[in-house]
Design a protein around this motif. Structure first.
Motif, short mmCIF file in Angstrom:
data_model
loop_
_atom_site.label_atom_id
_atom_site.label_comp_id
_atom_site.label_asym_id
_atom_site.label_seq_id
_atom_site.Cartn_x
_atom_site.Cartn_y
_atom_site.Cartn_z
N GLN A 1 -0.95 2.22 12.31
CA GLN A 1 -0.96 2.40 10.86
C GLN A 1 -0.59 3.84 10.55
OE1 GLN A 1 -4.53 1.22 8.75
NE2 GLN A 1 -3.33 0.91 6.89
N ASN B 1 2.81 -0.70 4.67
CA ASN B 1 1.57 -0.31 3.99
C ASN B 1 0.37 -1.09 4.53
OD1 ASN B 1 0.04 1.16 2.15
ND2 ASN B 1 0.28 -0.35 0.53
N ARG B 2 0.32 -1.30 5.84
CA ARG B 2 -0.76 -2.02 6.50
C ARG B 2 -0.70 -1.73 7.99
NH1 ARG B 2 1.76 -6.29 9.18
NH2 ARG B 2 3.80 -6.83 8.32
N GLU B 3 -1.69 -2.23 8.73
CA GLU B 3 -1.64 -2.13 10.18
C GLU B 3 -0.56 -3.08 10.71
OE1 GLU B 3 -5.59 -2.99 11.64
OE2 GLU B 3 -6.04 -0.85 11.73
N LEU C 1 6.39 1.42 9.00
CA LEU C 1 4.96 1.42 8.72
C LEU C 1 4.67 1.86 7.29
CD1 LEU C 1 3.78 2.90 12.11
CD2 LEU C 1 3.26 0.61 11.26
#
Length: 201
Positions: A62, A20-22, A16
């Protein structure tokens, strides 16, 4: 020493952080072979390292800023899994030294996240596309790239089209182009490209 979590929880946090995002739970399982148990997920959320949206299916995760800090500390102080062989332990020591080097120079976050812009572009494209190889407007894609510089994104896009599976095209209907479309366009030769399509690998 950072708090102790199991290999799946540690791996999920690292993936994760790199993403660097959902990230949907299915992506963790299918692409990274990480099975994040409900107990592990709840503990990470409770400890403030992870935010999980459970109102959607699949669940979406996230990492938090606290989670990123934990990962950095784990990279420096954490131990490889107990059954790791000598090669894994040697890699862990090498990684520990690299992390410390970048920490001292304030370049750690840049180093960790370098090279993941293409992955982010592909992930956002998949989220925006309605069908395989769908045309997606660059004006919709760029705002979701975590503030990446336009020139940096253009450089990655130009590299991606060299694979032959990524395509950029102008919108033939000039009347529908907005100011956002013009601003987001990438110029190749003498032509502005407004649309992106990616073939399935």
């Amino acid at each position: 020493m950072p708090a102790i979590y199991g290999p799946s929880e540690r791996a999920a946090l690292m993936v994760l952080m790199l993403a660097n995002r959902e990230v949907p739970n299915t992506e963790l399982a299918n692409q990274h072979k990480i099975k994040l148990s409900p107990d592990g997920r709840d503990r990470l959320n409770r400890d403030g390292l992870l935010r999980t949206r459970t109102e959607t299916r699949p669940y979406v995760h996230q990492i938090t800023e606290e989670g990123i800090s934990w990962c950095v500390q784990d990279l420096v102080e954490g131990e490889p899994p107990s059954r790791s062989g000598p090669l894994a332990r040697a890699y862990a020591e090498l990684l520990r030294r690299i992390v410390r080097y970048h920490q001292q120079r304030g370049t750690l976050v840049e180093a960790i996240r370098s090279g993941d812009l293409e992955s982010l572009i592909r992930a956002v494209y998949l989220d925006l596309s309605v069908k395989p190889q769908d045309w997606v407007r660059l004006a919709k894609l760029r705002p979701r790239l975590n503030g990446a510089d336009k020139d940096e994104v253009d450089k990655v896009l130009l590299g991606m089209i060299k694979t032959g599976k990524v395509h950029l095209a102008p919108d033939s209907n000039r009347k529908v182009l907005t100011d956002a479309d013009h601003a987001a366009a990438i110029r190749i030769g003498s032509e502005d490209k407004h649309l992106l399509a990616i073939e399935e690998s």
